[in-house]
Scaffold this active site. Structure first.
Site, short mmCIF file in Angstrom:
data_model
loop_
_atom_site.label_atom_id
_atom_site.label_comp_id
_atom_site.label_asym_id
_atom_site.label_seq_id
_atom_site.Cartn_x
_atom_site.Cartn_y
_atom_site.Cartn_z
N GLU A 1 66.86 -2.24 0.60
CA GLU A 1 66.24 -0.76 -0.12
C GLU A 1 66.43 0.50 0.64
O GLU A 1 66.61 0.26 1.91
CB GLU A 1 64.60 -0.94 -0.04
N LYS B 1 63.67 1.21 -9.72
CA LYS B 1 62.33 0.38 -9.13
C LYS B 1 61.14 0.93 -10.15
O LYS B 1 61.10 1.94 -10.41
CB LYS B 1 61.93 0.64 -7.95
N CYS C 1 61.89 -4.36 -3.62
CA CYS C 1 60.73 -4.51 -2.66
C CYS C 1 59.40 -4.90 -3.36
O CYS C 1 59.28 -5.96 -3.73
CB CYS C 1 60.63 -3.17 -1.77
N1 CDT Z 1 58.97 -0.52 0.12
C1 CDT Z 1 57.99 -1.12 -0.59
O1 CDT Z 1 57.96 -1.31 -1.93
N2 CDT Z 1 56.97 -1.60 0.49
C2 CDT Z 1 55.70 -2.32 0.05
C3 CDT Z 1 54.79 -1.73 1.30
C4 CDT Z 1 53.49 -2.25 0.63
S1 CDT Z 1 52.41 -2.36 2.05
C5 CDT Z 1 52.02 -0.95 2.85
C6 CDT Z 1 55.92 -3.66 0.08
O2 CDT Z 1 55.33 -4.24 -1.03
O3 CDT Z 1 56.57 -4.28 0.80
#
Ligand code: CDT
Length: 310
Positions: free
Chosen positions: A48, A128, A173
């Site tokens: 990402e 996303k 993500c």
């Molecule tokens: N980039 C991204 O979506 N990160 C989220 C972080 C969540 S926890 C602070 C994830 O779900 O990994």
């Protein structure tokens, strides 16, 4: 006997710290792509927001100040060498980046991933859907996740396209934590889901060990693969980026739920697996035969607006 083996590299990246020139980041990606091509891969999957630091961890009062983090066209002069290399070596790739799109004369900002074929052409685009974090500035937190501030919810749904001899979809993500993501693509017959992630080892708003966080990351991707009988390739941006520790653990997951390849470190590294897309067929025909065994007439609650239907 015909098989549909796609050799895939999970092309994990170490940190892309603020100030790293994009030229250098793209060169790192080209080295990873070369390595994957040398190993005979058909496809390399990058993380990402691969081209920049994970800028949503810091607040900028004027959104326009962040414009330098976004790509205004894809490909563009900075990333063209990566596209050229892919075409030259006949290897496809998937890449996450921040996108500025002008639609009907209105500027939109998306957290985007593309799928590029071995001929260097873009074959699919995903924006996303599940944006974690918040829109407001929270200076007391050690770091923030302002994705809801920097991005709009993606407007392309969950596309699944014919590519690499199979049915291919993408997500990004936080999307990986939601069963709806996989099932939306599962219903379209997906056989390979590629995704990039940038996940802090510690969540400032939950008391969870790094081990538990890694377990949760794997748990949702392995369940998504198994329950939809699809390969899942999850690729991290890892290591200490602008002072924040990001998890590694990039992996390739078989439709039976097993991890069949994984990275071991927190830097630029590839993990390679031969993925026979025909391995998706039994699960789709038997245990997870949606037509025979799903009961959508009893799932109306899933379409209710946010929250409980109690
Ligand atoms: N980039 C991204 O979506 N990160 C989220 C972080 C969540 S926890 C602070 C994830 O779900 O990994």
């Amino acid at each position: 006997m015909m098989t549909r083996v796609v050799r895939i590299a999970a092309a994990q990246m170490g940190p892309v710290n603020s100030g790293e020139p994009k030229r250098v980041t793209v060169e790192r990606m080209m080295q990873l792509l070369e390595r994957a091509a040398d190993e005979g891969c058909d496809l390399a999957v990058f993380p990402e927001l691969a081209l920049t630091t994970f800028f949503p961890r810091a607040y900028l009062a004027d959104l326009v100040e962040a414009d330098g983090f976004y790509e205004h066209a894809m490909p563009n002069a900075d990333v063209q060498p990566l596209f050229d290399l892919a075409r030259g070596r006949g290897i496809g790739f998937s890449l996450g980046y921040a996108e500025i799109a002008v639609e009907n004369a209105v500027v939109h900002r998306y957290n985007t991933q593309i799928l590029v074929g071995g001929d260097g052409g873009i074959v699919s685009r995903y924006r996303k859907v599940h944006l974690p974090g918040h829109t407001d500035h929270r200076p007391a937190d050690p770091f923030q996740n302002l994705e809801k501030y920097y991005f709009e919810v993606g407007n392309l749904g969950f596309p699944v396209v014919d590519a690499f001899d199979g049915r291919v979809g993408m997500c990004i993500c936080n999307d990986r934590r939601w069963p709806e993501t996989y099932r939306m693509m599962g219903l379209k017959g997906v056989e390979l889901i590629v995704l990039g992630y940038t996940t802090p080892l510690h969540n400032p708003r939950a008391d969870q060990s790094a081990e538990l966080r890694m377990f949760q990351s794997r748990l949702c991707m392995q369940a998504g693969a198994y329950q939809n009988s699809t390969f899942v390739v999850g690729v991290a941006k890892a290591g200490r980026e602008d002072g924040v520790d990001l998890m590694g653990g990039s992996c390739i997951i078989h439709p039976d739920g097993r991890v069949i390849a994984e990275t071991g470190g927190l830097g630029d590294e590839i993990a390679v697996a031969d993925c026979d897309l025909d391995d998706c067929l039994n699960g789709k025909a038997e245990e997870f035969n949606f037509e025979r065994n799903r009961r959508p007439e009893l799932y109306q609650g899933l379409l209710a607006p946010h929250g409980s239907t109690r």
